[in-house]
Design an enzyme around this catalytic site. Structure first.
Site, PDB file in Angstrom:
ATOM      1  N   HIS A 135       0.860  -1.185   0.000  1.00 54.64           N
ATOM      2  CA  HIS A 135       0.000   0.000   0.000  1.00 54.64           C
ATOM      3  C   HIS A 135       0.898   1.237   0.000  1.00 54.64           C
ATOM      4  O   HIS A 135       0.930   2.006   0.969  1.00 54.64           O
ATOM      5  CB  HIS A 135      -0.899  -0.031   1.241  1.00 54.64           C
ATOM      6  CG  HIS A 135      -2.080   0.896   1.175  1.00 54.64           C
ATOM      7  ND1 HIS A 135      -2.369   1.667   0.062  1.00 54.64           N
ATOM      8  CD2 HIS A 135      -3.047   1.186   2.093  1.00 54.64           C
ATOM      9  CE1 HIS A 135      -3.464   2.376   0.303  1.00 54.64           C
ATOM     10  NE2 HIS A 135      -3.887   2.105   1.524  1.00 54.64           N
ATOM     11  N   ASP A 226      -2.491  -1.497  12.427  1.00 53.36           N
ATOM     12  CA  ASP A 226      -3.512  -1.586  11.381  1.00 53.36           C
ATOM     13  C   ASP A 226      -4.456  -2.712  11.799  1.00 53.36           C
ATOM     14  O   ASP A 226      -4.176  -3.454  12.744  1.00 53.36           O
ATOM     15  CB  ASP A 226      -2.836  -1.876  10.022  1.00 53.36           C
ATOM     16  CG  ASP A 226      -3.811  -1.880   8.846  1.00 53.36           C
ATOM     17  OD1 ASP A 226      -4.942  -1.367   8.998  1.00 53.36           O
ATOM     18  OD2 ASP A 226      -3.442  -2.398   7.775  1.00 53.36           O
ATOM     19  N   CYS A 265      -3.557   3.636   9.450  1.00 52.84           N
ATOM     20  CA  CYS A 265      -4.024   4.021   8.105  1.00 52.84           C
ATOM     21  C   CYS A 265      -5.536   4.170   8.042  1.00 52.84           C
ATOM     22  O   CYS A 265      -6.051   4.849   7.154  1.00 52.84           O
ATOM     23  CB  CYS A 265      -3.546   3.000   7.081  1.00 52.84           C
ATOM     24  SG  CYS A 265      -4.253   1.354   7.288  1.00 52.84           S
ATOM     25  N   ARG A 293      -3.575  11.985   2.913  1.00 53.46           N
ATOM     26  CA  ARG A 293      -3.756  11.146   1.724  1.00 53.46           C
ATOM     27  C   ARG A 293      -3.990  12.033   0.500  1.00 53.46           C
ATOM     28  O   ARG A 293      -3.488  11.746  -0.584  1.00 53.46           O
ATOM     29  CB  ARG A 293      -4.932  10.173   1.915  1.00 53.46           C
ATOM     30  CG  ARG A 293      -4.729   9.095   2.987  1.00 53.46           C
ATOM     31  CD  ARG A 293      -3.587   8.147   2.678  1.00 53.46           C
ATOM     32  NE  ARG A 293      -3.701   7.499   1.396  1.00 53.46           N
ATOM     33  CZ  ARG A 293      -4.444   6.424   1.130  1.00 53.46           C
ATOM     34  NH1 ARG A 293      -5.120   5.845   2.090  1.00 53.46           N
ATOM     35  NH2 ARG A 293      -4.479   5.889  -0.082  1.00 53.46           N
TER      36      ARG A 293
HETATM   37  N1   CP Z   1      -6.249   3.785   4.472  1.00 51.20           N
HETATM   38  C1   CP Z   1      -6.963   3.482   3.379  1.00 51.20           C
HETATM   39  O1   CP Z   1      -6.439   3.110   2.324  1.00 51.20           O
HETATM   40  O2   CP Z   1      -8.308   3.643   3.551  1.00 51.20           O
HETATM   41  P1   CP Z   1      -9.468   3.194   2.558  1.00 51.20           P
HETATM   42  O3   CP Z   1      -9.508   1.685   2.586  1.00 51.20           O
HETATM   43  O4   CP Z   1     -10.700   3.814   3.116  1.00 51.20           O
HETATM   44  O5   CP Z   1      -9.135   3.676   1.176  1.00 51.20           O
HETATM   45  N1  NVA Z   2      -4.427  -3.800   5.702  1.00 50.66           N
HETATM   46  C1  NVA Z   2      -5.688  -3.187   5.369  1.00 50.66           C
HETATM   47  C2  NVA Z   2      -5.490  -1.787   4.921  1.00 50.66           C
HETATM   48  C3  NVA Z   2      -6.759  -1.034   4.610  1.00 50.66           C
HETATM   49  C4  NVA Z   2      -6.504   0.354   4.114  1.00 50.66           C
HETATM   50  C5  NVA Z   2      -6.391  -4.008   4.297  1.00 50.66           C
HETATM   51  O1  NVA Z   2      -5.711  -4.457   3.358  1.00 50.66           O
HETATM   52  O2  NVA Z   2      -7.573  -4.219   4.425  1.00 50.66           O
END
Ligand code: CP
Ligand code: NVA
Length: 308
Positions: A135, A226, A265, A293
């Site tokens: 990510h 997270d 995040c 973001r």
């Molecule tokens: N942190 C993040 O990517 O959030 P969303 O899943 O809401 O895009």
């Molecule tokens: N680790 C999480 C991040 C969400 C923004 C996922 O992949 O769901």
């Protein structure tokens, strides 16, 4: 050559530093403007960003949409389930068509190989809006947030608690590029990608793996966590039980440096990976992180278009 942003390393450390500077400068320059008004120079005027979502999103979707508007362009959202991609049209053909209709493509998907295939066939920039592997856009916003909170990146001690997931992989990648250290507190069986760790170590970062939350957090400048169950993963009681000792709560935060910053995040699962007292507490920077973001995406887009 077309610039794709599938990983932080596609830009490299110097470009990443320049992107962070650009994100912060542009944020300050437009701070009193309504969010939908373009920046004075509108550097991506007329550009169209196609966003393809195979997974849910709030922040990534809204921030890219607002980011491209502020740069003078526009965005359109394709929910993969309602597109021909969702009915079996190939990734390659989707890449070819979207490249004729849009100026850049953002994809959020599961298998990282899919975004690599999209980038292979696309003739416009492809941006990784999250895969099961990584990510990178999130981490640009996280680094911006740390800089804004007075944390110089080289030598910074970052503690990660919980699952060894996509966000951690990109954080570790950033450590190698920006020369900070990560202590990973993850229970046995939930480790992150070994390739990212090896690469960061080769880049000069110290990456430690520890099995207890306390040693991960002790003396840290930054504490990051997270969700324990990422999108696409089955809800598993065994995993939740293994993660429980890694919850970021006041007792754990007390072991970090007094001025330590807490990042997440989002979305958060309050009462699981983090308590209300921490995420709503004075050391939490999660709302700045979420806002950033937008500013980070603008820098990523400008880099993809060769403006940084
Ligand atoms: N942190 C993040 O990517 O959030 P969303 O899943 O809401 O895009
Ligand atoms: N680790 C999480 C991040 C969400 C923004 C996922 O992949 O769901």
């Amino acid at each position: 050559m077309t610039r794709h942003f599938l990983a932080l390393g596609d830009a490299g450390g110097d470009a990443l530093a320049a992107m962070l500077g650009d994100a912060m400068d542009r944020k300050v320059a437009r701070q009193d403007l309504p969010k939908g008004l373009p920046d004075a120079d509108a550097p991506l005027a007329g550009r169209v960003l196609a966003m393809v979502f195979e997974k849910s999103s709030t922040r990534t979707r809204v921030s890219f949409d607002v980011a491209i508007r502020q740069l003078g362009g526009s965005a359109l959202v394709l929910e993969a389930g309602n597109t021909q991609l969702g009915r079996g049209e190939t990734v390659a053909d989707t890449a070819r068509v979207l490249s004729r209709m849009a100026d850049a493509i953002m994809l959020r998907t599961d298998d990282h190989a899919k975004i690599e295939e999209l980038a292979h066939y696309a003739t416009v920039p492809v941006i990784n809006g999250l895969t099961d592997l990584s990510h990178p856009c999130q981490i640009v916003a996280d680094l911006q947030t740390l800089l804004e909170h007075g944390k110089a990146l080289p030598g910074l001690e970052v503690a990660w608690l919980g699952d060894g997931n996509n966000v951690l992989n990109s954080l570790v990648e950033a450590a190698g590029l920006m020369k900070f250290n990560v202590r990973i507190g993850v229970p046995e069986g939930y480790d992150s990608d070994a390739g990212f760790i090896a690469q960061a170590r080769a880049g000069g970062a110290r990456i430690d793996l520890v099995r207890d939350a306390q040693s991960a957090v002790r003396g840290a400048d930054v504490v990051v966590t997270d969700t324990w169950i990422s999108m696409g993963q089955a809800h598993a009681e065994a995993k939740l039980a293994a993660m429980a000792p890694f919850q970021v709560n006041d007792a754990l935060m007390a072991l970090a440096k007094p001025d330590a910053v807490f990042l997440h995040c989002l979305p958060a699962h309050r009462g699981e990976e983090v308590t209300d007292t921490v995420i709503d507490g004075p050391r939490s920077a999660v709302w700045d992180e979420a806002e950033n973001r937008i500013h980070a995406q603008k820098a990523i887009l400008r880099w993809a278009f060769g403006q940084i």
